[in-house]
Design a protein around this motif. Sequence first.
Motif, PDB file in Angstrom:
ATOM      1  N   LEU A 126     -48.279  95.231  -8.447  1.00  0.00           N
ATOM      2  CA  LEU A 126     -47.689  94.067  -7.794  1.00  0.00           C
ATOM      3  C   LEU A 126     -48.057  94.056  -6.315  1.00  0.00           C
ATOM      4  O   LEU A 126     -47.939  95.074  -5.625  1.00  0.00           O
ATOM      5  CB  LEU A 126     -46.159  94.085  -7.920  1.00  0.00           C
ATOM      6  N   LYS A 127     -48.488  92.906  -5.824  1.00  0.00           N
ATOM      7  CA  LYS A 127     -48.821  92.785  -4.413  1.00  0.00           C
ATOM      8  C   LYS A 127     -47.563  92.749  -3.562  1.00  0.00           C
ATOM      9  O   LYS A 127     -47.496  93.339  -2.493  1.00  0.00           O
ATOM     10  CB  LYS A 127     -49.656  91.521  -4.174  1.00  0.00           C
ATOM     11  N   LYS A 128     -46.521  92.034  -4.033  1.00  0.00           N
ATOM     12  CA  LYS A 128     -45.241  91.996  -3.329  1.00  0.00           C
ATOM     13  C   LYS A 128     -44.103  92.166  -4.320  1.00  0.00           C
ATOM     14  O   LYS A 128     -43.831  91.279  -5.130  1.00  0.00           O
ATOM     15  CB  LYS A 128     -45.061  90.684  -2.564  1.00  0.00           C
ATOM     16  N   LYS A 129     -43.468  93.307  -4.246  1.00  0.00           N
ATOM     17  CA  LYS A 129     -42.309  93.533  -5.104  1.00  0.00           C
ATOM     18  C   LYS A 129     -41.148  92.651  -4.665  1.00  0.00           C
ATOM     19  O   LYS A 129     -40.899  92.506  -3.470  1.00  0.00           O
ATOM     20  CB  LYS A 129     -41.889  95.001  -5.041  1.00  0.00           C
ATOM     21  N   PRO A 130     -40.438  92.059  -5.614  1.00  0.00           N
ATOM     22  CA  PRO A 130     -39.266  91.266  -5.220  1.00  0.00           C
ATOM     23  C   PRO A 130     -38.220  92.159  -4.570  1.00  0.00           C
ATOM     24  O   PRO A 130     -38.017  93.298  -4.985  1.00  0.00           O
ATOM     25  CB  PRO A 130     -38.772  90.673  -6.547  1.00  0.00           C
ATOM     26  N   ALA A 131     -37.571  91.634  -3.539  1.00  0.00           N
ATOM     27  CA  ALA A 131     -36.564  92.397  -2.809  1.00  0.00           C
ATOM     28  C   ALA A 131     -35.186  91.775  -3.014  1.00  0.00           C
ATOM     29  O   ALA A 131     -35.013  90.874  -3.842  1.00  0.00           O
ATOM     30  CB  ALA A 131     -36.926  92.447  -1.324  1.00  0.00           C
ATOM     31  N   THR A 132     -34.226  92.259  -2.246  1.00  0.00           N
ATOM     32  CA  THR A 132     -32.837  91.820  -2.429  1.00  0.00           C
ATOM     33  C   THR A 132     -32.681  90.317  -2.277  1.00  0.00           C
ATOM     34  O   THR A 132     -31.965  89.666  -3.050  1.00  0.00           O
ATOM     35  CB  THR A 132     -31.932  92.544  -1.423  1.00  0.00           C
ATOM     36  N   SER A 133     -33.342  89.745  -1.268  1.00  0.00           N
ATOM     37  CA  SER A 133     -33.194  88.303  -1.034  1.00  0.00           C
ATOM     38  C   SER A 133     -33.737  87.502  -2.212  1.00  0.00           C
ATOM     39  O   SER A 133     -33.152  86.474  -2.602  1.00  0.00           O
ATOM     40  CB  SER A 133     -33.913  87.899   0.253  1.00  0.00           C
ATOM     41  N   GLU A 134     -34.854  87.972  -2.811  1.00  0.00           N
ATOM     42  CA  GLU A 134     -35.402  87.284  -3.989  1.00  0.00           C
ATOM     43  C   GLU A 134     -34.449  87.384  -5.178  1.00  0.00           C
ATOM     44  O   GLU A 134     -34.259  86.428  -5.935  1.00  0.00           O
ATOM     45  CB  GLU A 134     -36.762  87.862  -4.368  1.00  0.00           C
ATOM     46  N   LEU A 135     -33.852  88.554  -5.356  1.00  0.00           N
ATOM     47  CA  LEU A 135     -32.893  88.728  -6.458  1.00  0.00           C
ATOM     48  C   LEU A 135     -31.721  87.765  -6.307  1.00  0.00           C
ATOM     49  O   LEU A 135     -31.315  87.113  -7.280  1.00  0.00           O
ATOM     50  CB  LEU A 135     -32.382  90.167  -6.482  1.00  0.00           C
ATOM     51  N   LEU A 136     -31.174  87.654  -5.111  1.00  0.00           N
ATOM     52  CA  LEU A 136     -30.020  86.778  -4.903  1.00  0.00           C
ATOM     53  C   LEU A 136     -30.374  85.313  -5.139  1.00  0.00           C
ATOM     54  O   LEU A 136     -29.582  84.561  -5.722  1.00  0.00           O
ATOM     55  CB  LEU A 136     -29.463  86.985  -3.492  1.00  0.00           C
ATOM     56  N   ASP A 137     -31.578  84.915  -4.701  1.00  0.00           N
ATOM     57  CA  ASP A 137     -32.022  83.542  -4.978  1.00  0.00           C
ATOM     58  C   ASP A 137     -32.157  83.311  -6.482  1.00  0.00           C
ATOM     59  O   ASP A 137     -31.770  82.259  -7.007  1.00  0.00           O
ATOM     60  CB  ASP A 137     -33.370  83.276  -4.300  1.00  0.00           C
ATOM     61  N   TRP A 138     -32.748  84.284  -7.162  1.00  0.00           N
ATOM     62  CA  TRP A 138     -32.967  84.165  -8.609  1.00  0.00           C
ATOM     63  C   TRP A 138     -31.637  84.071  -9.358  1.00  0.00           C
ATOM     64  O   TRP A 138     -31.472  83.231 -10.250  1.00  0.00           O
ATOM     65  CB  TRP A 138     -33.791  85.360  -9.090  1.00  0.00           C
ATOM     66  N   LEU A 139     -30.685  84.924  -8.973  1.00  0.00           N
ATOM     67  CA  LEU A 139     -29.372  84.891  -9.632  1.00  0.00           C
ATOM     68  C   LEU A 139     -28.682  83.543  -9.424  1.00  0.00           C
ATOM     69  O   LEU A 139     -28.033  83.026 -10.339  1.00  0.00           O
ATOM     70  CB  LEU A 139     -28.490  86.022  -9.082  1.00  0.00           C
ATOM     71  N   LYS A 140     -28.839  82.987  -8.228  1.00  0.00           N
ATOM     72  CA  LYS A 140     -28.225  81.683  -7.971  1.00  0.00           C
ATOM     73  C   LYS A 140     -28.797  80.625  -8.898  1.00  0.00           C
ATOM     74  O   LYS A 140     -28.050  79.787  -9.454  1.00  0.00           O
ATOM     75  CB  LYS A 140     -28.453  81.294  -6.507  1.00  0.00           C
ATOM     76  N   LEU A 141     -30.107  80.655  -9.113  1.00  0.00           N
ATOM     77  CA  LEU A 141     -30.738  79.701 -10.023  1.00  0.00           C
ATOM     78  C   LEU A 141     -30.277  79.919 -11.463  1.00  0.00           C
ATOM     79  O   LEU A 141     -30.023  78.959 -12.194  1.00  0.00           O
ATOM     80  CB  LEU A 141     -32.258  79.823  -9.940  1.00  0.00           C
ATOM     81  N   LEU A 142     -30.190  81.174 -11.866  1.00  0.00           N
ATOM     82  CA  LEU A 142     -29.733  81.474 -13.226  1.00  0.00           C
ATOM     83  C   LEU A 142     -28.316  80.946 -13.455  1.00  0.00           C
ATOM     84  O   LEU A 142     -27.990  80.440 -14.538  1.00  0.00           O
ATOM     85  CB  LEU A 142     -29.777  82.982 -13.482  1.00  0.00           C
ATOM     86  N   MET A 143     -27.476  81.070 -12.418  1.00  0.00           N
ATOM     87  CA  MET A 143     -26.103  80.589 -12.543  1.00  0.00           C
ATOM     88  C   MET A 143     -26.059  79.065 -12.588  1.00  0.00           C
ATOM     89  O   MET A 143     -25.317  78.482 -13.382  1.00  0.00           O
ATOM     90  CB  MET A 143     -25.266  81.119 -11.375  1.00  0.00           C
ATOM     91  N   VAL A 144     -26.872  78.424 -11.743  1.00  0.00           N
ATOM     92  CA  VAL A 144     -26.891  76.950 -11.721  1.00  0.00           C
ATOM     93  C   VAL A 144     -27.390  76.404 -13.052  1.00  0.00           C
ATOM     94  O   VAL A 144     -26.840  75.427 -13.595  1.00  0.00           O
ATOM     95  CB  VAL A 144     -27.772  76.442 -10.561  1.00  0.00           C
ATOM     96  N   GLU A 145     -28.442  77.030 -13.595  1.00  0.00           N
ATOM     97  CA  GLU A 145     -29.000  76.597 -14.875  1.00  0.00           C
ATOM     98  C   GLU A 145     -28.144  77.027 -16.054  1.00  0.00           C
ATOM     99  O   GLU A 145     -28.355  76.562 -17.182  1.00  0.00           O
ATOM    100  CB  GLU A 145     -30.412  77.157 -15.037  1.00  0.00           C
ATOM    101  N   ASP A 146     -27.193  77.931 -15.784  1.00  0.00           N
ATOM    102  CA  ASP A 146     -26.309  78.452 -16.840  1.00  0.00           C
ATOM    103  C   ASP A 146     -27.120  78.981 -18.027  1.00  0.00           C
ATOM    104  O   ASP A 146     -26.824  78.692 -19.192  1.00  0.00           O
ATOM    105  CB  ASP A 146     -25.340  77.359 -17.304  1.00  0.00           C
TER     106      ASP A 146
END
Length: 281
Positions: free
Chosen positions: A218-238
């Motif tokens: 991986l060129k750029k491993k996802p970090a904490t900020s990416e995880l939090l953004d991703w979780l927010k999308l998962l919650m919005v999309e339910d």
Amino acid sequence: MAGFKSTEAYIATRDLEVAVNAAVTLQRPLLVKGEPGTGKTVLAHEVAQSLGCPLIEWHIKSTTKAQQGLYEYDAVSRLRDGQLGDPRVHDIGNYIVRGKLWDAFEADEQTVVLIDEVDKADIEFPNDLLLELDRMQFFVYETRKTVAAKHRPVVIITSNNEKELPDAFLRRCFFHYIRFPDRPTMERIVDAHYPDIRKDLAREALNVFFQVREVPGLKKKPATSELLDWLKLLMVEDLPVEALRSNDKHVVIPPLYGALLKNEQDVHLFERLAFLSRRGG
């Protein structure tokens, strides 16, 4: 003054708490390094709030010069005003533009100064600030006056390790490296930001997140900020947990992967791995 501690909104390790309080006690700049997205910039906000101090932010770019943090002399404006007959030209002080450090030095209370991403600037940038950060004063040549700090600010300097910093600069700092959070710490961070998230969704999302980080190449491993953004999308999309959980051993690209993978090379890498996994199966 109360010391810095982890809060409900910002989960700090014990080592980080000790580092912040040690830098404050020693009156030395705190140099914080770590992967992008591990909360280095947010740390300054939390320290300022914890200590009850105003925050002054100086975000460094590749073109930033150390002098800009002190002051700049606007000779062009003075020349223009002189041509127009403006009486302001008789006082050179009207053309001195104060920098972030000047603002911090002349504040009526102690401040927290964030010098963000110091490694973006020219290699001489840190050395050019050594004297001012040591003595907490500087000389304004145009007005022949010395600006000295009324209250010594707490200085937090962040670096993404894009280039090596000079030894003389490092010797004057208290150093701390923010290690990437382990699973229990990350669970606390998620719970702090999204206390209402479904536990099964958070658990499976963390499984996927840490699996993604472990993919070699991986060129750029996802970090904490990416995880939090991703979780927010998962919650919005339910999204159901099943959308994250693979029933076989095939490599799959996570749903809404654009929040986790930030460049085309990493997306193509996952696509190739998924293809090879399906073919191997």
